[in-house]
Structures are given as C-alpha cells and as structure tokens.
Design an enzyme around this catalytic site. Structure first.
Site, PDB file in Angstrom:
ATOM      1  CG  PHE A 287      -1.591   1.390   1.393  1.00 37.27           C
ATOM      2  CD1 PHE A 287      -2.897   1.549   0.958  1.00 37.27           C
ATOM      3  CD2 PHE A 287      -0.940   2.510   1.940  1.00 37.27           C
ATOM      4  CE1 PHE A 287      -3.539   2.789   1.059  1.00 37.27           C
ATOM      5  CE2 PHE A 287      -1.576   3.745   2.039  1.00 37.27           C
ATOM      6  CZ  PHE A 287      -2.882   3.876   1.598  1.00 37.27           C
ATOM      7  CD  GLU A 288       5.041   2.520  -2.169  1.00 37.38           C
ATOM      8  OE1 GLU A 288       4.851   2.556  -3.403  1.00 37.38           O
ATOM      9  OE2 GLU A 288       6.157   2.409  -1.675  1.00 37.38           O
ATOM     10  CB  VAL A 289      -1.314   7.385  -1.312  1.00 38.50           C
ATOM     11  CG1 VAL A 289      -1.792   8.523  -2.209  1.00 38.50           C
ATOM     12  CG2 VAL A 289      -2.423   6.369  -1.098  1.00 38.50           C
ATOM     13  CG  HIS A 324       9.537   2.470  -2.524  1.00 41.15           C
ATOM     14  ND1 HIS A 324       8.257   2.275  -2.991  1.00 41.15           N
ATOM     15  CD2 HIS A 324      10.340   2.369  -3.602  1.00 41.15           C
ATOM     16  CE1 HIS A 324       8.292   2.061  -4.295  1.00 41.15           C
ATOM     17  NE2 HIS A 324       9.539   2.110  -4.687  1.00 41.15           N
TER      18      HIS A 324
END
Ligand SMILES: Nc1nc2c(ncn2[C@@H]2O[C@H](COP(=O)(O)OP(=O)(O)OP(=O)(O)O)[C@@H](O)[C@H]2O)c(=O)[nH]1
Ligand SMILES: [Mg+2]
Length: 400
Positions: A287-289, A324
């Site tokens: 999950f990443e925004v 990341h």
C-alpha cells in the site's frame, strides 16, 4: 286444487324465490368494479401488445465494457493521480477482488484512472474484467525489456548461485528470479513508465487486498494539499537475510550525495544509533499513496541508480519496501511522510484497522480492532509517532 298441483305450485314458488336470492347475492357480494375490470383489460392489452409487437433484442453491438455509471464527481474535482497495479494475467481474479473493494469504498465517487503494468502483454480477459470494474479510465502498459532484465554489470552466474543458496536456506522468494525483477521494477521504474508520466500522484494496489472502511475523503487531495510525498498504513521489520548489505549501500550513497539528504529527515525511524546501523523498520509498500514527482526527482533517481549499481537486487533479495522506505526516511522531510489511520487495509498476513471506535463507526468499518497490527511488538508504527511527536490515536492502549 289437488294436493299434487298444490305441491307443484309450492316447488315453483321456491324455485323462483331461490333464483331471485342467488341473483341478488351474486350481484351484491361479488361485484366486479369497473376500475378493476378496465385494469385487467389494460394489462391484457399490454401483454398482448408486447407479445405481438416485441422483437428479439439484438445484443451483438453491446459490450459490458462500455456501460458506465454516471459521473458523480466532476473530473475538475480530481487530483492528477492514478491507481497503479503491477500484475500478471493470472492475477486477474485476485486483482478483481482488490479493485471491487477500492471502488466500493472510494473510487465509485471519484472515478480515478487505473494503470496496469506487466512484463507480458495483458490478455483480453484481464482487460475486459478490469475495465468493467474500474469506474475511471483504464490503461494497460507493457514494461520495456531493459526495465525487467539484468543490467550489464550483473554477473548472472553469481546471481544464480545466490538463488540456489537462498532456496536451501528457505528464504521466502529467495529462489525466485521474477520476484527480484519485480522488486527492482517497483523500486526504480514503475513511476517512469510512459503511462505514468502524465500523473502527479499514485496509489499502489496489489491483488487480494482488503479495505475495511469507507474512505470518506480523497487521499490524493490530502497528499497534495498537505505537501505529503509518501504515505503508509502498515510498517514492520524487514527479514534481515534479504538485505544484509543494503544499509552499507545506502551509507555509500549518502556520503557521496549529501546534497540529497533532507535536514529534518526520519533517520530516527530507520536507525537506533544515529545511522550507524539499520534497525530494519520499513513502511509496507504493497500500500502506498505517493508523489510521482518525488520518485522522478534527481534525489530519488540518483539514490536508486547508486543502489542498483551495487547489485543487491540480484545478489541479495532487496525488497522495494525497504528501498522506498529508506529513501522516504532520508530524502524527505519528516513531515512529508503521512500515516493514514483512516484507511483500513489488509494484505496477507497483516491488518491495519483504524484505532478509535468512533472513527470505525463513522466509516462503517468491518475489521476487528483486535487484529490491528499498529501497536503490536513487530510493528514500527510507534516509532513513526515518536519521532514526529504526534500523539497516538485515542484508544491505542487497548490494542497493544
Ligand atoms: N507482471 C508481473 N507482476 C508481478 C510478478 N511478480 C509479482 N508481480 C506483481 O507484483 C506485486 C507484488 O508481488 P507479490 O507476489 O504480491 O509479492 P508480495 O506482496 O511480496 O508477496 P505475497 O505475500 O505473495 O503477496 C503484485 O502486484 C504482483 O501481482 C511478475 O513476474 N510479473
Ligand atoms: Mg502481494
């Protein structure tokens, strides 16, 4: 008058009287109202009209793909953003489940686009099913060969031996070549795919995820309006055997590129000794925004290029999550990283269920708060709150 003719007259009178009563009863107790009668006639007329006038419907020109719900949010209200999914054709039914949840809980009210990326061409079934589920526009991209293959400086024999060794040591995905290409692609390339170049923000979605609460706000808008560059819902410790030299590589980059290291960074999230060693904390990147412009910045590209040269994507099994996370921790200011308590999320085997009963009730959540991983011992989320001096959400003590 004879008794027989008298009896005959009595029978006749009875019969006439009886018939009169029957006639009266049938008219008074079983009326057929005009309204009802005409309604029946009307229906009869419709049925007969339909049955005589209806023709077989020609469906040959119809496709489920073209029917769309009406736009609820004018496109002007959207941020320049897209969902993005890396997937194989055989991930179709698992990604279908994820899309359905994202749509039901959020995107049906917004209609953001969705970009699908694959190292093989997507087949018609994948495209047909996903296009029917996504309420925004869908785009399908083939990954260029040089983004999903060995760079020329990698010794492929050495990489093969590593995979064999990791297989023996039973390291998860340790023997997989494609998993390594996937991690390298997610670390350094997805945001430069030509389909992604026109967008400013992305939201990564993997197959088989779950969302447990309504998302009553627009996370893309939140990121943009609050100058956030990276966000997460779950954090944990990385499996050290997959990244033994990652921190060495990071340190090498940092000392060669001090201009890229943010002053008020999140080193305290990544290291317990001021940067000497990595504590293995990372944001879970399934999950990443985040901001695509940040990932396309010189700082991030120089970081990725430097790590990639060191070969750990193939000689170890570096995951895109620590890659990341370390970048977000060192290249961004602390306040540019955001934790979305409100977005309830599951990817096997961890759950983020929002802390705070009122939040869960307001957002119609269906997760069990005792499954929430945030305040458990193997989560790093408490550290994030500590280094940012943010008070933990009300009710967290009950979930430790
Ligand atoms: N096109 C393509 N996509 C892949 C490949 N391997 C993985 N993916 C995608 O990359 C993402 C991450 O892969 P996953 O297999 O979910 O990796 P993971 O989340 O570490 O492991 P799981 O616990 O199995 O979910 C998912 O969106 C996959 O669909 C591949 O070889 N080709
Ligand atoms: Mg996954």
């Amino acid at each position: 008058m004879s008794s027989s003719s008298g009896r005959y007259i009595r029978y006749l009178l009875f019969a006439v009287f009886g018939l009169a009563i029957i006639g009266f009863i049938s008219r008074s107790s079983l009326p057929l109202p005009e309204k009802y009668e005409s309604a029946l006639l009307l229906n009869k007329g419709k049925q007969s009209t339909e049955s005589t006038e209806s023709k077989p419907i020609d469906t040959s020109h119809q496709s489920p793909v073209v029917s769309r719900p009406p736009e609820l949010t004018p496109s002007g209200d959207r941020i320049n953003a897209t969902f993005v999914t890396l997937a194989r054709n055989n991930d179709i039914w698992e990604i279908a489940k994820s899309i359905r949840q994202v749509e039901d809980r959020f995107n049906r009210n917004h209609h953001y686009d969705w970009v699908f990326l694959n190292d093989q061409p997507f087949d018609d079934t994948f495209k047909k099913i996903t296009t029917s589920l996504v309420s925004g526009k869908t785009h399908y991209g083939l990954i260029p060969k040089d983004h999903w293959s060995y760079p020329e400086w990698i010794d492929q024999n050495k990489a093969k031996k590593v995979r064999e060794d990791m297989k023996e040591r039973k390291i998860i995905y340790g023997d997989s070549e494609s998993y390594r290409h996937m991690c390298r692609y997610e670390s350094g390339f997805f945001f430069r795919h030509e389909l992604m170049l026109n967008y400013e923000y992305y939201w990564r979605v993997e197959p088989s995820i779950q969302l447990f609460c309504d998302i009553s706000f627009d996370p893309f808008r939140y990121m943009k309006e609050n100058n956030k560059k990276y966000s997460f819902v779950l954090s944990l410790y990385e499996y050290f055997e997959t990244i033994p030299t990652l921190w060495d590589s990071v340190q090498k980059f940092a000392s060669a590129n001090p201009q890229h290291i943010a002053e008020d960074n999140s080193m305290g999230f990544l290291s317990d000794d001021g940067g000497k060693t990595y504590n293995k904390c990372h944001f879970w990147s399934n999950f990443e925004v985040g901001s695509l412009e940040w990932l396309r910045s010189d700082a991030y590209i120089d970081y990725f290029t430097s790590l990639d040269k060191d070969g750990g994507f193939f000689y170890e099994r570096w995951g895109d999550a620590p890659v990341h996370s370390i970048a977000a921790g060192l290249l961004l200011k602390k306040e540019e990283i955001h934790f979305f308590n409100e977005i309830a999320y599951y990817h096997v085997p961890f759950t983020h269920c929002p802390t705070g009963e009122q939040t869960r009730l307001d957002l119609k959540c269906h997760c069990n708060p005792s499954d929430n991983f945030d305040w458990k011992g193997y989560s790093c989320t408490s550290r994030y709150f500590q280094i940012n001096n943010i008070p933990k959400p009300e009710g967290y003590e009950k979930e430790e």
